[in-house]
Design an enzyme around this catalytic site. Structure first.
Site, PDB file in Angstrom:
ATOM      1  N   ASP A   1      -7.729  -4.969  -0.384  1.00  0.00           N
ATOM      2  CA  ASP A   1      -8.147  -5.620  -1.625  1.00  0.00           C
ATOM      3  C   ASP A   1      -8.049  -7.137  -1.516  1.00  0.00           C
ATOM      4  O   ASP A   1      -8.905  -7.866  -2.026  1.00  0.00           O
ATOM      5  CB  ASP A   1      -7.294  -5.126  -2.789  1.00  0.00           C
TER       6      ASP A   1
ATOM      7  N   HIS B   1       0.851  -1.189   0.000  1.00  0.00           N
ATOM      8  CA  HIS B   1       0.000   0.000   0.000  1.00  0.00           C
ATOM      9  C   HIS B   1       0.886   1.237   0.000  1.00  0.00           C
ATOM     10  O   HIS B   1       1.885   1.293   0.711  1.00  0.00           O
ATOM     11  CB  HIS B   1      -0.922   0.013   1.221  1.00  0.00           C
TER      12      HIS B   1
END
Length: 433
Positions: free
Chosen positions: A378, A330
């Site tokens: 995700d 991320h």
């Protein structure tokens, strides 16, 4: 200590206000807010030192937009000052969407929403600092006496369903959502009313229409957005635990500060594009594999791991091809995404021992063995849709429906700001003749 406003500080440094705020985001300058919360103040002494030293040039300039919606912490977002993870465990999506749109108590019902057959979360405790009432659900700015589920008119829904005829049966839900948004906008005579109350009403109508116009695969078990969305993404009934996880996912994904799709949506809103055009802009960006489309990539990764021992090969092949592993890493949360951790925990509690969870754990272990980045939300979303038996691309659809709430919250700020967002390019082409 003397404190000066942004205009004075910018003039002293010889920079634009946007550059001044970029210095703040990069840690070059510190700021505080005035007592009324309307102005940013800077230390005159710190500005003077920076002016003598010269402008920092070690990093490229950044676009900085002031916003009161979402703050990003070390591993999680906070919605208007409230921990998003806490909201995911105590609130439904509709309540959180209204919290993002406005903290104005006049737009909240004094009574709780009607109970569904499978309540997604326990009610908030009295110690919870956020408003505990439910949002208004009608197009009328004045809240009705009895809260009702979010709805879109039947005529608009029929038009949105008709527009999908002839589309391939295996079309991903995200592609359908773009068609639905266009039709819903064309049928809304109030789309150009950009005051906060009207935009919130448009948001309720739009989100309800986006969900209800998708092909129905099972019978909804209630009237909440989460329950109705489940029936459009999964051919079998929801279990209470997995429905709880879907509700949490909607809350966790509702906003994430200036993510790529949100920045695009804000630019559209700054040009006074209507809310449907704003959402279409966001949807166009969201599907990229480096944004909301990452859950689809993670979904396909999990599908390759029919049994745990296949995880090593699935990861190794992607590493050899130089591909980014979808669902991991991320740009903001360098040490782990707490949203993903919470969502994975909810899925594990809802379906202990499920073979898709076992496959996911094997992928996580292989990534850690290789010292590759940690999982993000995700990957957790892909695990949720796989365990639930949802259709291909369901994670993107959950992400998109959730993020509509955030896009419209940011649009409201731009409508109120009333100035066009105009980025500038640093020209690197041939010399101008």
């Amino acid at each position: 200590m003397e404190w000066i406003d942004a205009a004075t500080a910018s003039e002293r440094l010889g920079v634009k206000p946007a550059t001044l705020y970029a210095y703040v985001s990069r840690g070059v300058l510190q700021r505080r807010h005035s007592e009324d919360g309307r102005r940013s103040l800077f230390s005159a002494e710190e500005i003077e030192r920076l002016a003598r030293r010269g402008r920092p040039r070690s990093q490229p300039p950044e676009l900085v937009i002031e916003s009161a919606i979402t703050a990003l912490g070390v591993d999680r977002p906070h919605y208007r000052g409230i921990d998003a993870l806490g909201l995911a465990l105590t609130s439904d999506f509709e309540t959180v969407a209204a919290w993002l749109w406005t903290a104005d108590p006049s737009l909240w019902h004094p009574s709780p929403p009607p109970p569904s057959t499978t309540p997604p979360h326990p009610p908030a405790t009295s110690a919870d600092p956020r408003p505990s009432a439910a949002p208004a659900h009608q197009r009328d700015p004045q809240p009705p006496a009895t809260p009702e589920p979010w709805r879109c008119e039947d005529d608009a829904l029929r038009a949105a369903v008709t527009a999908q005829r002839g589309l391939p049966d295996d079309l991903l839900p995200l592609d359908r959502l773009q068609v639905i948004t266009t039709v819903l906008g064309a049928s809304d005579s109030l789309r150009y009313q950009l005051d906060p109350v009207s935009v919130a009403a448009t948001g309720r109508r739009m989100i309800a229409g986006l969900v209800d116009a998708l092909p129905q695969l099972s019978e909804p078990q209630g009237d909440s957005i989460a329950e109705r969305l489940w029936s459009r993404l999964c051919p079998r009934p929801a279990t209470p635990g997995l429905l709880n996880a879907v509700q949490a996912a909607l809350v966790l994904l509702a906003d994430h500060e200036l993510a790529a799709s949100t920045l695009a949506a804000r630019v559209a809103a700054s040009a006074k594009a209507d809310p449907y055009a704003v959402v279409l802009t966001g949807l166009g960006v969201l599907g990229g594999p480096l944004h909301g489309g990452a859950s689809y990539g993670a979904e396909r990764l999990l599908a390759e791991v029919a049994e745990p021992r296949q995880a090593a090969r699935a990861i190794a092949e992607r590493v050899r091809r130089g591909e980014r592993i979808p669902g991991f890493g991320h740009s903001v949360y360098k040490n782990g995404d707490a949203r993903g951790a919470l969502l994975l925990d909810l899925v594990k509690e809802a379906a202990p021992g499920h073979d898709r969870i076992t496959a996911g754990v094997a992928v996580l272990e292989e990534m850690r063995r290789r010292r590759l980045p940690e999982r993000n939300v995700d990957f957790a979303l892909a695990t949720l849709t796989a365990v639930s038996g949802m259709v291909s691309g369901a994670g993107e659809a959950i992400f998109a429906v959730a993020r509509v709430a955030g896009w419209l919250a940011h649009a409201m700020e731009e409508y109120d700001r009333g100035a066009l967002l105009r980025l500038r390019a640093s020209y690197t082409g041939p010399p101008v003749k």
